[in-house]
Design a protein around this motif. Structure first.
Motif, PDB file in Angstrom:
ATOM      1  N   GLY A 106       0.785  -1.227   0.000  1.00  0.00           N
ATOM      2  CA  GLY A 106       0.000   0.000   0.000  1.00  0.00           C
ATOM      3  C   GLY A 106       0.813   1.271   0.000  1.00  0.00           C
ATOM      4  N   LYS A 107       2.080   1.191  -0.418  1.00  0.00           N
ATOM      5  CA  LYS A 107       2.946   2.373  -0.431  1.00  0.00           C
ATOM      6  C   LYS A 107       3.072   2.990  -1.819  1.00  0.00           C
ATOM      7  CE  LYS A 107       5.704   0.776   3.499  1.00  0.00           C
ATOM      8  NZ  LYS A 107       7.062   0.416   3.986  1.00  0.00           N
ATOM      9  N   ALA A 108       2.447   2.359  -2.811  1.00  0.00           N
ATOM     10  CA  ALA A 108       2.457   2.891  -4.180  1.00  0.00           C
ATOM     11  C   ALA A 108       1.153   2.512  -4.856  1.00  0.00           C
ATOM     12  CB  ALA A 108       3.649   2.343  -4.972  1.00  0.00           C
ATOM     13  N   GLN A 109       0.685   3.376  -5.744  1.00  0.00           N
ATOM     14  CA  GLN A 109      -0.540   3.104  -6.483  1.00  0.00           C
ATOM     15  C   GLN A 109      -0.229   2.251  -7.703  1.00  0.00           C
ATOM     16  OE1 GLN A 109      -2.225   6.922  -7.389  1.00  0.00           O
ATOM     17  NE2 GLN A 109      -3.077   7.201  -5.353  1.00  0.00           N
ATOM     18  N   VAL A 110      -1.129   1.338  -8.008  1.00  0.00           N
ATOM     19  CA  VAL A 110      -0.942   0.466  -9.164  1.00  0.00           C
ATOM     20  C   VAL A 110      -1.672   1.071 -10.356  1.00  0.00           C
ATOM     21  CG1 VAL A 110      -2.922  -0.954  -8.474  1.00  0.00           C
ATOM     22  CG2 VAL A 110      -1.246  -1.864 -10.081  1.00  0.00           C
ATOM     23  N   SER A 111      -0.973   1.178 -11.484  1.00  0.00           N
ATOM     24  CA  SER A 111      -1.605   1.711 -12.689  1.00  0.00           C
ATOM     25  C   SER A 111      -2.466   0.630 -13.330  1.00  0.00           C
ATOM     26  CB  SER A 111      -0.537   2.184 -13.682  1.00  0.00           C
ATOM     27  OG  SER A 111       0.199   1.077 -14.182  1.00  0.00           O
ATOM     28  N   LEU A 112      -3.383   1.057 -14.184  1.00  0.00           N
ATOM     29  CA  LEU A 112      -4.244   0.098 -14.867  1.00  0.00           C
ATOM     30  C   LEU A 112      -3.419  -0.816 -15.767  1.00  0.00           C
ATOM     31  CD1 LEU A 112      -7.139  -0.829 -15.366  1.00  0.00           C
ATOM     32  CD2 LEU A 112      -7.310   0.879 -17.186  1.00  0.00           C
ATOM     33  N   THR A 113      -2.365  -0.268 -16.368  1.00  0.00           N
ATOM     34  CA  THR A 113      -1.494  -1.067 -17.234  1.00  0.00           C
ATOM     35  C   THR A 113      -0.811  -2.184 -16.458  1.00  0.00           C
ATOM     36  OG1 THR A 113      -1.063   0.912 -18.565  1.00  0.00           O
ATOM     37  CG2 THR A 113       0.416  -0.953 -18.867  1.00  0.00           C
ATOM     38  N   LEU A 114      -0.222  -1.835 -15.314  1.00  0.00           N
ATOM     39  CA  LEU A 114       0.449  -2.841 -14.492  1.00  0.00           C
ATOM     40  C   LEU A 114      -0.555  -3.841 -13.935  1.00  0.00           C
ATOM     41  CD1 LEU A 114       2.872  -4.028 -13.034  1.00  0.00           C
ATOM     42  CD2 LEU A 114       2.598  -2.278 -11.251  1.00  0.00           C
ATOM     43  N   LEU A 115      -1.736  -3.361 -13.576  1.00  0.00           N
ATOM     44  CA  LEU A 115      -2.746  -4.259 -13.023  1.00  0.00           C
ATOM     45  C   LEU A 115      -3.163  -5.315 -14.044  1.00  0.00           C
ATOM     46  CD1 LEU A 115      -4.391  -4.802 -10.486  1.00  0.00           C
ATOM     47  CD2 LEU A 115      -6.192  -3.362 -11.429  1.00  0.00           C
ATOM     48  N   HIS A 116      -3.276  -4.919 -15.305  1.00  0.00           N
ATOM     49  CA  HIS A 116      -3.601  -5.891 -16.353  1.00  0.00           C
ATOM     50  C   HIS A 116      -2.526  -6.974 -16.435  1.00  0.00           C
ATOM     51  CE1 HIS A 116      -7.234  -5.017 -18.662  1.00  0.00           C
ATOM     52  NE2 HIS A 116      -7.045  -3.733 -18.413  1.00  0.00           N
ATOM     53  N   ARG A 117      -1.256  -6.575 -16.329  1.00  0.00           N
ATOM     54  CA  ARG A 117      -0.174  -7.565 -16.396  1.00  0.00           C
ATOM     55  C   ARG A 117      -0.192  -8.480 -15.173  1.00  0.00           C
ATOM     56  NH1 ARG A 117       3.155  -3.040 -18.149  1.00  0.00           N
ATOM     57  NH2 ARG A 117       4.343  -3.127 -16.206  1.00  0.00           N
ATOM     58  N   ILE A 118      -0.546  -7.914 -14.023  1.00  0.00           N
ATOM     59  CA  ILE A 118      -0.587  -8.710 -12.793  1.00  0.00           C
ATOM     60  C   ILE A 118      -1.683  -9.768 -12.864  1.00  0.00           C
ATOM     61  CG2 ILE A 118      -1.129  -8.628 -10.326  1.00  0.00           C
ATOM     62  CD1 ILE A 118       0.301  -5.934 -10.199  1.00  0.00           C
ATOM     63  N   VAL A 119      -2.906  -9.349 -13.236  1.00  0.00           N
ATOM     64  CA  VAL A 119      -4.011 -10.316 -13.267  1.00  0.00           C
ATOM     65  C   VAL A 119      -3.785 -11.365 -14.356  1.00  0.00           C
ATOM     66  CG1 VAL A 119      -5.654  -8.668 -12.306  1.00  0.00           C
ATOM     67  CG2 VAL A 119      -5.428  -8.846 -14.788  1.00  0.00           C
ATOM     68  N   HIS A 120      -3.141 -10.967 -15.458  1.00  0.00           N
ATOM     69  CA  HIS A 120      -2.830 -11.940 -16.513  1.00  0.00           C
ATOM     70  C   HIS A 120      -1.819 -12.966 -15.994  1.00  0.00           C
ATOM     71  CE1 HIS A 120      -2.217 -13.544 -20.539  1.00  0.00           C
ATOM     72  NE2 HIS A 120      -0.909 -13.403 -20.377  1.00  0.00           N
ATOM     73  N   SER A 121      -0.842 -12.504 -15.228  1.00  0.00           N
ATOM     74  CA  SER A 121       0.173 -13.411 -14.677  1.00  0.00           C
ATOM     75  C   SER A 121      -0.410 -14.333 -13.618  1.00  0.00           C
ATOM     76  CB  SER A 121       1.326 -12.598 -14.076  1.00  0.00           C
ATOM     77  OG  SER A 121       1.938 -11.780 -15.055  1.00  0.00           O
ATOM     78  N   LEU A 122      -1.421 -13.856 -12.892  1.00  0.00           N
ATOM     79  CA  LEU A 122      -2.058 -14.667 -11.857  1.00  0.00           C
ATOM     80  C   LEU A 122      -3.205 -15.508 -12.416  1.00  0.00           C
ATOM     81  CD1 LEU A 122      -2.195 -12.033  -8.951  1.00  0.00           C
ATOM     82  CD2 LEU A 122      -0.566 -13.914  -9.232  1.00  0.00           C
TER      83      LEU A 122
END
Length: 248
Positions: A106-122
């Motif tokens: 919770g020390k940095a905001q996640v961008s929509l671009t990074l979030l897409h890569r995260i959910v794709h990886s998970l």
């Protein structure tokens, strides 16, 4: 000798003309019907401010956000469920371990671009991060029943037209983009997307080519192509967006 009627009135019984005029004026003046404004007491003012703040926070809690305090914790929990280390996820998302660590804590905001890569990886959807996946809600979703959440720091949000359900093959959303709001970077994922601009303007970039769309224009492209979008105007843009398979 002067008669009794001609005798002067003693000074003690005489009223000055100015005093009489003043008394007449006071007696004929109508009292004001306006009551003075009521001032809040010192104890009432803090209560009112506290109630307004509580009301505002209630509204904010109703709309989940990519920038909420729980998003990082949910990413970390799902990463643990998948048996991935922070380094594993960093490699898959092309992101540094330090940045992912800040997001998860919770020390940095996640961008929509990074979030897409995260959910794709998970191997999940963004819906899973908000624990909204549930049984089918039926054929019809009423306007007041649609779930929404913010997708950028500008206040842009997404309204789900298709209830979040892992069994659906299509994903339909109403993207409400505030001026300057958008994808905040380039997106790439499996699938195909089609959209229709309902109002406002949309700057859509696909494979390095930018297209400026207005109300009534539509688009379609393969999601594997690098793409991004932005509201370049000064008014809110609304886009009907359908994609498959679901990513949000």
């Amino acid at each position: 000798m002067p008669s009794d009627s001609q005798k002067s009135i003693p000074k003690t019984h005489q009223k000055p003309e100015k005093e009489l005029a003043t008394r007449v004026k006071k007696s004929t003046t109508r009292p004001s019907l306006k009551a003075p404004p009521l001032a809040l007491s010192k104890t009432a003012q803090p209560r009112q401010r506290k109630a307004q703040a509580a009301s505002k926070s209630d509204v904010e809690r109703e709309e989940p956000s990519l920038y909420g305090p729980d998003i990082g914790r949910r990413i970390r929990n799902l990463r643990h469920i998948k048996g991935l280390t922070l380094k594993d996820l960093a490699v898959r998302t092309f992101c540094s371990e330090s940045m992912l660590s800040k997001v998860e804590n919770g020390k940095a905001q996640v961008s929509l671009t990074l979030l897409h890569r995260i959910v794709h990886s998970l191997d999940i959807t963004i819906t899973a991060l908000f624990s909204e996946s549930r049984a089918d809600q039926g054929v019809v979703t009423r306007a007041k029943e649609r779930s929404t959440f913010r997708i950028d720091a500008k206040g842009s949000r997404l309204e789900r037209l298709v209830p979040p359900n892992l069994g659906h093959l299509l994903e339909g959303n109403l993207h409400i983009l505030e001026p300057g709001g958008g994808s905040d970077g380039i997106l790439m994922h499996e699938g195909e997307e089609v959209g229709y601009v309902l109002s406002g303007a949309l700057a859509l970039t696909v494979s390095g080519v930018q297209y400026l769309l207005y109300a009534g224009d539509s688009f379609v492209y393969r999601s594997e192509e690098p793409h991004s979008y932005l509201n370049p105007g000064e008014v809110t843009t609304r886009v009907l967006w359908v994609s498959t398979p679901p990513t949000f």
